[in-house]
Design a protein around this motif. Sequence first.
Motif, PDB file in Angstrom:
ATOM      1  N   GLY A  79      -5.294   2.935   0.850  1.00  0.00           N
ATOM      2  CA  GLY A  79      -4.419   2.858   2.017  1.00  0.00           C
ATOM      3  C   GLY A  79      -3.206   3.757   1.885  1.00  0.00           C
ATOM      4  N   SER A  80      -2.977   4.279   0.665  1.00  0.00           N
ATOM      5  CA  SER A  80      -1.786   5.118   0.463  1.00  0.00           C
ATOM      6  C   SER A  80      -2.099   6.605   0.643  1.00  0.00           C
ATOM      7  N   PHE A  81      -3.379   6.945   0.821  1.00  0.00           N
ATOM      8  CA  PHE A  81      -3.776   8.352   0.747  1.00  0.00           C
ATOM      9  C   PHE A  81      -3.803   9.083   2.089  1.00  0.00           C
ATOM     10  N   GLY A  82      -4.333   8.431   3.108  1.00  0.00           N
ATOM     11  CA  GLY A  82      -4.538   9.123   4.382  1.00  0.00           C
ATOM     12  C   GLY A  82      -3.280   9.204   5.226  1.00  0.00           C
ATOM     13  N   GLN A  83      -3.304  10.083   6.259  1.00  0.00           N
ATOM     14  CA  GLN A  83      -2.226  10.086   7.247  1.00  0.00           C
ATOM     15  C   GLN A  83      -2.174   8.707   7.891  1.00  0.00           C
ATOM     16  N   ILE A  84      -3.383   8.127   8.035  1.00  0.00           N
ATOM     17  CA  ILE A  84      -3.489   6.774   8.563  1.00  0.00           C
ATOM     18  C   ILE A  84      -4.496   6.020   7.698  1.00  0.00           C
ATOM     19  N   CYS A  89       0.820  -1.223   0.000  1.00  0.00           N
ATOM     20  CA  CYS A  89       0.000   0.000   0.000  1.00  0.00           C
ATOM     21  C   CYS A  89       0.849   1.267   0.000  1.00  0.00           C
ATOM     22  N   SER A  90       2.116   1.157  -0.342  1.00  0.00           N
ATOM     23  CA  SER A  90       3.026   2.314  -0.412  1.00  0.00           C
ATOM     24  C   SER A  90       3.069   3.120   0.883  1.00  0.00           C
ATOM     25  N   LYS A  91       3.107   2.431   1.998  1.00  0.00           N
ATOM     26  CA  LYS A  91       3.243   3.117   3.294  1.00  0.00           C
ATOM     27  C   LYS A  91       4.487   2.584   3.996  1.00  0.00           C
ATOM     28  N   LYS A  92       4.998   3.372   4.948  1.00  0.00           N
ATOM     29  CA  LYS A  92       6.235   2.972   5.634  1.00  0.00           C
ATOM     30  C   LYS A  92       5.997   1.920   6.710  1.00  0.00           C
ATOM     31  N   LYS A  95      -7.400   7.104  18.196  1.00  0.00           N
ATOM     32  CA  LYS A  95      -6.722   7.339  19.484  1.00  0.00           C
ATOM     33  C   LYS A  95      -5.291   7.826  19.248  1.00  0.00           C
ATOM     34  N   ALA A  96      -4.654   7.292  18.206  1.00  0.00           N
ATOM     35  CA  ALA A  96      -3.273   7.692  17.907  1.00  0.00           C
ATOM     36  C   ALA A  96      -3.206   9.163  17.507  1.00  0.00           C
ATOM     37  N   LEU A  97      -4.311   9.686  16.972  1.00  0.00           N
ATOM     38  CA  LEU A  97      -4.369  11.114  16.621  1.00  0.00           C
ATOM     39  C   LEU A  97      -4.876  11.938  17.802  1.00  0.00           C
ATOM     40  N   ASP A 122       4.040   8.052   9.378  1.00  0.00           N
ATOM     41  CA  ASP A 122       4.515   8.914  10.458  1.00  0.00           C
ATOM     42  C   ASP A 122       5.109   8.074  11.597  1.00  0.00           C
ATOM     43  N   PRO A 123       6.435   8.219  11.837  1.00  0.00           N
ATOM     44  CA  PRO A 123       7.076   7.389  12.870  1.00  0.00           C
ATOM     45  C   PRO A 123       6.446   7.567  14.256  1.00  0.00           C
ATOM     46  N   SER A 124       5.985   8.783  14.587  1.00  0.00           N
ATOM     47  CA  SER A 124       5.426   8.970  15.932  1.00  0.00           C
ATOM     48  C   SER A 124       4.047   8.314  16.050  1.00  0.00           C
ATOM     49  N   VAL A 125       3.266   8.348  14.958  1.00  0.00           N
ATOM     50  CA  VAL A 125       1.970   7.643  14.963  1.00  0.00           C
ATOM     51  C   VAL A 125       2.217   6.139  15.072  1.00  0.00           C
TER      52      VAL A 125
END
Length: 367
Positions: free
Chosen positions: A176-181, A54-57, A74-76, A205-208
């Motif tokens: 799955g590649s579009f949102g912050q999450i 999904c091209s996410k880290k 909750k993570a946000l 986002d590493p902190s998320v």
Amino acid sequence: MPTISTRKVPFLDLRVPENERKEILHAIDTVLQHGRLVIGPEVNTFESCIAEYCSKKFGVGMNSGTDSLFLALKALDIGPGDEVITTSLSWIATANAIALTGARPVFADISDDLNIEPKSVLNLISTRTKAILPVHYTGKVCDMNALQSISEEKQIPLVEDAAQAFGATYRGKPAGSFGQIACFSMNPMKILGACGEAGIVLTNDPSVHERLICLRYNGTINKEQCVVTSLNCRLDTLQAAILLYRLKNVSNHIDKRRSIAAYYNEHLVDYVTIPKEMEGSRDIYYTYTIRTSLRDKLKSYLEERGIEVKIQHPYLMCQQPIYKQYLKQPVPNAEKIVREILCLPIHEKLTLEDLDYVVSSIRNFFS
Ligand SMILES: *Cc1c(COP(=O)(O)O)cnc(C)c1O
């Protein structure tokens, strides 16, 4: 009167075919032998494979799609006093995940593609809006160009509910590649399904990512210090192992569904409103959802002929007893559409005879 056939066309058939069963048993056996049943190596491999797909880290395996949505919010840091804008047509898990954080779900209208209507989102934004949560309903990605520009302009994060859309693309980019999450469900009904409950959350986002790891295990850091109240939402190693095996075949499943959809489209276009695919997109048809004003009569007619069809879903989330009072603005298009939708059987085990029978039954109904 034509004689009524005894043919049965099931909506879904979750039995595992012989060849697949052997592979799955082998995958289970491997886990049983190494014994790391909780967050074993298969979980980590699964997380990185899905993130890459999904091209996410980062990926964090969860025990369901519902928990994935809940912990993503909750993570946000979303909670009481906040609002989250979502669609009115989805499985109720979407609204529940929002409400469980203490935030208020705010329901937007939908477009003819059954997905959230970006203009309606814009009208609902307030100072309390902390996230926009679009659902890629039926396995079709939402109008992400419009939603991403709203998100950027208003500085409000997007959280994708991609539970129904694993493998779908929009302008060449995966769901799955579009949102912050982004959140997925891998329950047995979904396109990439485990043999039990499962889900995953993706982010760049590493902190998320770090926060999700903490939230997933009772809000603890290093399993010792508890820094936030949370639940145990970990993905089983056994399910991860099964999912890794099934991931190898997922594109075949998607191709099969797309060819069934193409067959239905070709033969039903003159009778009902068929789902339309946007140019540059690839829908995966978690459901094949038609629309007709004769929906209830057609449903009974098909059921009498052994064809199992479903209304997904018969109530909008904002029509549910628990969420009725949350409606901020009317959703006229959603209210009309929810009376017209009907899902036809679409799964890997349908034969050409099954499809032909469904199509000719629908044609008979209309003539
Ligand atoms: C299936 C689904 C969920 C919930 O996933 P579970 O794994 O069943 O908890 C959430 N949202 C949508 C749109 C779904 O289809």
